[in-house]
Write an enzyme that holds these catalytic residues in place. Sequence first.
Site, PDB file in Angstrom:
ATOM      1  N   ARG A 138       4.236 109.341  -5.754  1.00 18.85           N
ATOM      2  CA  ARG A 138       4.339 110.614  -5.032  1.00 18.85           C
ATOM      3  C   ARG A 138       4.530 111.802  -5.969  1.00 18.85           C
ATOM      4  O   ARG A 138       4.104 112.913  -5.651  1.00 18.85           O
ATOM      5  CB  ARG A 138       5.517 110.571  -4.051  1.00 18.85           C
ATOM      6  N   ARG A 202       0.528  96.489  -5.602  1.00 19.25           N
ATOM      7  CA  ARG A 202       1.846  97.119  -5.750  1.00 19.25           C
ATOM      8  C   ARG A 202       2.888  96.147  -6.301  1.00 19.25           C
ATOM      9  O   ARG A 202       3.960  96.580  -6.742  1.00 19.25           O
ATOM     10  CB  ARG A 202       2.305  97.663  -4.391  1.00 19.25           C
ATOM     11  N   LYS A 232      12.162  96.124  -2.074  1.00 15.76           N
ATOM     12  CA  LYS A 232      11.305  96.013  -0.895  1.00 15.76           C
ATOM     13  C   LYS A 232      10.197  94.985  -1.150  1.00 15.76           C
ATOM     14  O   LYS A 232       9.868  94.708  -2.297  1.00 15.76           O
ATOM     15  CB  LYS A 232      10.735  97.389  -0.506  1.00 15.76           C
ATOM     16  N   HIS A 233       9.692  94.327  -0.096  1.00 13.69           N
ATOM     17  CA  HIS A 233       9.920  94.494   1.327  1.00 13.69           C
ATOM     18  C   HIS A 233      10.472  93.171   1.876  1.00 13.69           C
ATOM     19  O   HIS A 233       9.691  92.242   2.057  1.00 13.69           O
ATOM     20  CB  HIS A 233       8.624  94.837   2.052  1.00 13.69           C
ATOM     21  N   HIS A 244       1.268  99.353   8.287  1.00 10.12           N
ATOM     22  CA  HIS A 244       1.048 100.750   8.675  1.00 10.12           C
ATOM     23  C   HIS A 244       0.052 100.829   9.830  1.00 10.12           C
ATOM     24  O   HIS A 244       0.042 101.805  10.585  1.00 10.12           O
ATOM     25  CB  HIS A 244       0.502 101.565   7.498  1.00 10.12           C
ATOM     26  N   ASP A 315      11.786  99.972   7.113  1.00  5.09           N
ATOM     27  CA  ASP A 315      10.609 100.739   6.720  1.00  5.09           C
ATOM     28  C   ASP A 315      10.452 101.826   7.789  1.00  5.09           C
ATOM     29  O   ASP A 315      11.192 101.850   8.786  1.00  5.09           O
ATOM     30  CB  ASP A 315       9.379  99.820   6.661  1.00  5.09           C
TER      31      ASP A 315
END
Length: 390
Positions: A138, A202, A232-233, A244, A315
Amino acid sequence: MKKQLFSFLLAALCLSGLTACGPDDSAAADVPASTPASNEAAVPETVEPEPAQPDPAELYVNNLSLEAQVAQMFFARCPDVDAAALAEQYDIGGYILFGRDFEGQTRESISQTIQSYQDAAATPMLIGVDEEGGTVVRVSSNPAFRAEKFRSPQALYNEGGFDLITSDTKEKDALLASIGVNVNFAPVCDVSTDPNDFINARAFGQDAAQTSEYVRTVVEQMVEDGMGMVLKHFPGYGNNVDTHTGIAMDNRSIEQFRASDFVPFEAGIDAGAQSILVSHNIVQCMDGELPASLSPAVHDILRSELGFDGVIMTDDLIMEAITDYTGGENAAVLAVQAGNDMLVSSDFVTQYNAVLAAVQDGTISQERIRESAVRVIRWKMELGLLDAAK
């Protein structure tokens, strides 16, 4: 005759206790007067136990209203307008920032923006980002913050092993801290060796043992740097689809989880991990009905079997795996009932009000809220956001 009389008198004195008797009277005479008689037990000194020290986090929460305690349970998506005003109104536990929050910003400008949130909040806030490296960056996706994006764990390890993983983590922590971020939603602890898995890019991309060493390395460095982390996760993503975009059903056995998926989380816990994020997958062997993030059974495994006593969080509760399942609003209530301490939410006001109403009508106990608020405040104290001595 005189000798017999002397023996008789000596025996009488011995019986009356007026003199010491035995083959060596001089030895008895040398015994200190303070030595207790052989038939008297020495009385040990009574040591008063140290009074238990009050928990600073509990003392802090004692001074928070119910409304503030509920708000501390939210790691809300930072709104694009009036974020400082919202933080001031509700005393929110934390803001998570996304790529849009860094667009057009510099290190100086984002630092000032984040500080405005901290200045507005009555309780210092957790400020988080997803800066995993690789596909989820990000902050470093913006050239104003770093010339190149942070690389994925797999790329780092392939080039320089765990030494490069360590130095990369240290650099990442320094960058985030310099702009006011105190929690990185990393590392990814999922075990995935198949490049076709959704989570593989990831993840560390190796087996449970190597993934555990990766997690341990990252967590230890983050603890040293004073950066908050989120494993995570949980309980492990495996080869499931992206939650998602819909509900994922995990049909693996509990034995598989214990032998593989749990192992990196256990390594992270042992290394000092402060928070763990629970996925939205429905894990049949643990709870065939509820997504893991909403399942008391999954949370009990994390607390009881893995022995984790830090902050458990969901989440994002507006991901489609949850909205499809619950219809949205009551997801926050179910998440609190499941045992989460923080709720990652892109719809803070709606979900905050749902939880507060559930406490007010008795659906959720005030003690349940307090338990989580104490964990959140304790985390903030560990990060130096609050003075634990007060």
